[in-house]
Design an enzyme around this catalytic site. Structure first.
Site: not given
Length: 556
Positions: A118, A242, A294, A356, A391
């Protein structure tokens, strides 16, 4: 919880039923009685909605140092390196423990674990159960909780306040927590649940924004409870958006989460495209393109939307083999095909950023201990320092189990019968909840409108891109709203809706105040007034416990 529990067997109160709370409860049940209170159905937790997976350096090509390096880069200079070291090293053992217990992670044809990749990860290290890891983890843990006789699970129970020295019949100078006052939604009664140790595992606060992947229960209850009780909160300005949530307005029931399109899809080659030009655009923003962290991907999408007046961008994986897509993303494929008539093997998905994850939270040490004795915070509600300013994908489930374990180890290490007896003697002086001045909620129709206004203010002024002017305007309005809510709260019958509204308003205040305090752009916090990125940082935004004057939060 039994009042006659032996001193050697502590009583635990766990607030929340996501991965952190359930993992803690299973371990703690070996040492004493555990009561889990959750304000909705037992599986209505943010964990259930997690698609991507849980990151851990279990592959032969990987190691904790690599995982740590990726986490620190994503955290934009704000991570606590010691906390990250704990996360990546102990995380390997905790995930292996889940595997040994029988957690059904996806495996290849050769029987070996399949590791996804990811955004922000330079290695494939995300274990998953297809594209519904959270749902599988939640079910897996709930089955084991249900079979544990030393755990009592109470659904539809909302925490009103933590029980502290302020609730003693004869107030003493104590910084301990003795449990909580809990509203039983079925009876509308508020009962005192005494505990030797109280564990906040109540998740995040995505519902402070109108567009979020979080379930309706994510109203910041734990942060609000802890802050009102006397705990510090840290880095509340960092809410992760997100990058890819389904962008279809008006086609889902009000209050349901925005449907998340997992980052793992970009890890398998999905491309972000501008629907107006048809052009892939991430190469204009970062060398890692779709696999950039992100915060960068979300801002890139936001920039494309604003520049071209778009309602969404496209996420396209239709160039991959259809059988591959269906095998790797069965839940997303079926949901979009059946509910929205979108065939992801043949057409792109319209997506927008959605709130998110709350990267800040209640300030804790490396064992999950808050500023108050016998109160721990684990999971998304806690600020452990591992996420910093942003994060890293799939570190959240890992954080939940790592710090749940550490909290319990810390409790057991310092467990002593004489201390438990002293604590229970003090707890015996905690007063029951006073209902005498409560009136019927005749004006609820007026105050309920504040919920929508708070979320609108946060989206318009405290979103992906911010400015001092917008933040100051937001704080002035939220201060007024909070005052109205507190005035109403102090004279009416308590309900779940009212508790959530009060908590959301406080979280909004804390988020705005934290954002105003950070005079720079870093990670998830982007200020047009301060576009520069200063290195290094490691300067946390810490808000001290507050006093309340006419609904306005002031530092105490």
């Amino acid at each position: 919880m039994s009042a006659d529990t032996p001193p050697s067997e502590p009583r635990f109160l766990v607030i929340g039923s996501g991965i952190a709370g359930l993992f803690f409860a299973l371990k703690a049940a070996r040492h004493g009685h555990v009561t889990i209170v959750t304000k909705d159905s037992v599986d209505n937790a943010a964990t259930t909605y997690a698609q991507g997976g849980i990151a851990a350096a279990l592959g032969t090509w990987d190691n904790p140092e690599k995982h740590k390096a990726d986490t620190l880069v994503a955290g934009a200079g704000l991570c606590d390196e010691d906390a990250v070291d704990i996360l990546v090293r102990e995380g390997v053992r905790r995930v292996q423990e889940l595997i040994d217990l029988g957690m059904p992670f996806t495996r290849g044809d050769d029987g070996k674990l399949h590791f996804g990749r990811e955004g922000g990860h330079n290695e494939s290290r995300v274990l998953h159960t297809h594209d519904h890891t959270g749902r599988s983890l939640e079910s897996f843990l709930l089955e084991r909780v249900a079979a544990e006789p030393n755990i009592t699970l109470r659904t539809n129970h909302c925490v009103v306040e933590l029980a502290t020295e302020h609730h003693m019949l004869n107030q003493a100078n104590s910084s301990q927590v003795f449990g909580a006052y809990v509203l039983n939604a079925a009876t509308n009664e508020i009962d005192l649940h005494l505990a030797d140790y109280t564990i906040l595992a109540s998740g995040g606060a995505g519902r402070v924004y109108p567009v979020t992947t979080n379930p309706p229960v994510s109203t910041g209850d734990g942060v609000a409870l802890a802050y009102r009780a006397g705990c510090r909160v840290r880095n509340m300005e960092f809410f992760q958006f997100h990058p890819t949530a389904l962008a279809l307005k008006g086609k889902k029931p009000a209050g349901t989460p925005a449907f998340l399109i997992t980052e793992a899809m970009r890890g398998e080659g999905a491309i972000l495209k501008n629907p107006k030009t048809g052009r892939a655009f991430m190469q204009d923003y970062h060398e890692q393109r779709e696999l950039a962290p992100r915060d960068i991907v979300a801002r890139a999408i936001d920039a494309e939307l604003k520049r071209d007046g778009l309602d969404y961008v496209y996420l396209d994986i239709s160039h991959r083999d259809a059988a591959f897509v269906k095998e790797h993303f069965p839940m997303i494929y079926d949901t979009l095909k059946v509910q929205f008539n979108i065939d992801i093997t043949a057409e792109p998905i319209p997506v927008v950023p959605a709130v998110h994850y709350m990267c800040g939270g209640v300030l804790v040490d490396h064992d999950g201990l808050t500023d108050l004795e016998r109160l721990y915070a684990i999971g998304e509600v806690a600020s452990t320092g591992v996420h910093g300013g942003n994060r890293l994908a799939s570190n959240s489930l890992l954080e939940g189990i790592v710090f749940a374990e550490r909290a319990l180890v810390n409790i057991i290490e310092y467990l002593a019968p004489e201390r438990l007896m002293a604590h229970r003697k003090a707890a015996a002086t905690i007063a029951e909840w006073d209902h005498t001045h409560a009136k019927n909620p005749d004006e609820w129709v007026l105050i309920s409108h504040d919920f929508k206004e708070i979320r609108s203010i946060m989206w318009d002024y405290v979103g992906i891109v911010r400015s001092t002017l917008r933040l100051e305007r937001a704080l002035r309005r939220v201060d007024v709203i909070y005052g109205e809510i507190i005035d109403y709260y102090n004279r009416t019958i308590i309900s779940r809706d009212l508790l959530e509204l009060r908590n959301l308003a406080l979280v909004a205040q804390l988020t705005i105040r934290s954002a105003l305090a950070r005079k720079e752009s870093r990670g998830l916090h982007f200020m047009t007034d301060y576009p520069e990125h200063r290195e290094p940082s490691r300067a946390d935004t810490v808000l001290e416990p507050a006093h309340y004057q006419h609904g306005k939060v002031t530092q105490g």
